[in-house]
Design an enzyme around this catalytic site. Structure first.
Site, PDB file in Angstrom:
ATOM      1  CE  LYS A 107     -73.915  45.082 -20.086  1.00 14.51           C
ATOM      2  NZ  LYS A 107     -74.913  45.610 -21.028  1.00 14.51           N
ATOM      3  CG  ASP A 148     -76.105  47.541 -18.112  1.00  7.66           C
ATOM      4  OD1 ASP A 148     -76.619  47.348 -19.216  1.00  7.66           O
ATOM      5  OD2 ASP A 148     -76.455  46.894 -17.105  1.00  7.66           O
TER       6      ASP A 148
END
Ligand code: 2IT
Length: 443
Positions: free
Chosen positions: A125, A165
């Site tokens: 991430k 995201d």
């Protein structure tokens, strides 16, 4: 129990102040502890200690110039958490709340989620504390280019494949991809969520929401119910909420709430038709507010509150971490809600999860929202083949994958004919990664 406390104390000591990361680890460790401690091979290889330490963390300066000619400095990150079962894979988040703790929790969760998808993807991430709110298109492009000026050295189609995201959608992926291509002189599947004419996959924008509803459908089937005729409380108004609302409507459900950082909307008539497409306009405005929906459609706006006080049959948190706390959970149950499909990553607080898991049918984000990254995996497959599948082909595969995730939850989480989805998702995700680590030795 003591063992878990000792383990968590070590995690907290090694990662001081990173409370979201502690929370994510705690939830998984609680679920897998029995499986872990009963397996001498796992213990000897110190699998959990290794899994809770990211393989690599990159932190970098992102300087850029705004439209007034002023130099701005943001911080960029990429947390490469686990490559046990495939290249690091996970989104980039651009939001002022981004910290190392947030990205470590997200990267940790991503590892188990990606494992559940059945596809060969590791966990990662990244992102930045950059705030897209109020920024011009030109500023966003310059920020993305500067971000990629450093990130490009660390990623690659077989190394690490970022995606979107919160705050990173098709536009940002385009600017990031353009800069990567310029720097490397390579057109590869290094990012997912790409535009449909330049390597993207059909259904990727809808995939997280569609997948969440397919999963919800399976959960409902287990208790002899269906989407049709039920009311849904949704939070958020971004890409995930949008996809979920489209699919809920298609299957005969009615969505009565959405929300933003400014408050929430009650639309008793149901959020359907043009109203769903209006969410895309709201998002594109870059203002991060939901109130204009009420003015546009004569619905009710409740400022500064979350949607969970409004009575619904089924709740789908689709906004951000810890958006549903223990009071919200109690209110939902009191109002007759019988299913919570967590669609945001770690959308519920630790005590809310505990309460919901024993009070109604609950499933965690890493199972419910895995459709997004699953279709990213399918985008990678299509890129590798240099080929594009049809909508039907991708949607079918998404359906099959969500069914397999549900099956894994049942396999690892069922006792006395009742499925504990929290346990099932965490153990199912863990075992595959742990076994891969054993096979590959201490690396
Ligand atoms: O949380 C997530 O799974 C995502 N933001 C999507 C990640 C991806 O690589 O598609």
């Amino acid at each position: 129990m003591n063992g878990i406390n000792d383990f968590m104390n070590q995690v907290i000591a090694r990662n001081p102040g990173e409370k979201e990361f502690h929370q994510a680890v705690h939830e998984v460790v609680e679920s897998v502890w029995d499986v872990y401690t009963k397996n001498p091979r796992y213990l000897r290889a110190r699998i959990l200690e290794r899994m809770t330490e990211p393989e690599r963390v990159i932190i970098f300066r992102v300087p850029w110039v705004n439209d007034r000619g002023e130099v701005q400095i943001n911080r960029g990150y990429r947390v490469e958490f686990s490559s046990a079962i495939g290249p690091y894979k996970g989104g980039l988040r651009f939001h002022p709340s981004v910290t190392l703790s947030i990205l470590k929790f997200l990267g940790f969760e991503q590892t188990f989620k990606n494992s559940l998808t059945t596809l060969p993807m590791g966990g990662g991430k990244g992102g930045s504390d950059f705030n897209p709110k109020g920024k011009t298109d030109n500023e966003i492009m310059h920020f993305c280019q500067s971000f990629m000026n450093e990130l490009y050295r660390h990623i690659g189609p077989n190394t690490d494949v970022p995606a979107g995201d919160i705050g990173v959608g098709g536009r940002e992926i385009g600017y990031l991809f353009g800069q990567y291509k310029r720097l490397k002189n390579e057109f590869t599947g290094v990012l997912t969520g790409k535009g449909i004419n330049w390597g993207g996959s059909l259904i990727r924008p809808e995939a997280t929401g569609f997948g969440a509803v397919y999963f919800t459908q399976q959960m409902l089937k287990e208790i002899g119910k269906d989407i049709e005729g039920h009311t849904f409380g949704v939070s958020g108004f971004g890409n995930v909420a949008w996809g979920a609302i489209i699919k809920i409507n298609e299957l005969g459900g009615k969505v009565v709430t959405i929300s933003g950082p400014d408050g929430f909307i009650i639309d008793k008539e149901g959020i359907a038709g043009d109203k769903v497409e209006y969410l895309l306009e709201l998002r594109a405005s870059n203002n991060d507010v939901v109130e204009p929906y009420a003015e546009e459609y004569g619905a009710k706006f409740i400022p500064n509150q979350r949607p969970w006080s409004y009575p619904v049959d089924i709740a789908l948190p689709c906004a951000c971490e810890n958006e549903l706390n223990i009071e919200d959970a109690k209110q939902l149950v009191k109002n007759g809600c019988f299913l919570v499909a967590e669609t945001s990553n770690m959308g519920c607080t630790y005590d809310a999860v505990e309460y919901l898991n024993k009070s109604l049918v609950y499933a965690p984000g890493k199972a419910v929202n895995a459709g997004g990254v699953a279709v990213s995996g399918l985008e990678m497959s299509q890129n590798s083949m240099r080929y594009n599948w049809t909508r039907e082909e991708v949607d079918n595969r998404l359906h099959i994958i969500m069914g397999e995730i549900h099956q894994t939850c049942k396999q690892y989480g069922t006792s006395n004919n009742k499925t504990n989805y929290l346990l099932g998702a965490n153990i199912g995700g863990f075992v595959k990664v742990a076994d891969a680590m054993l096979s590959q030795g201490v690396v």
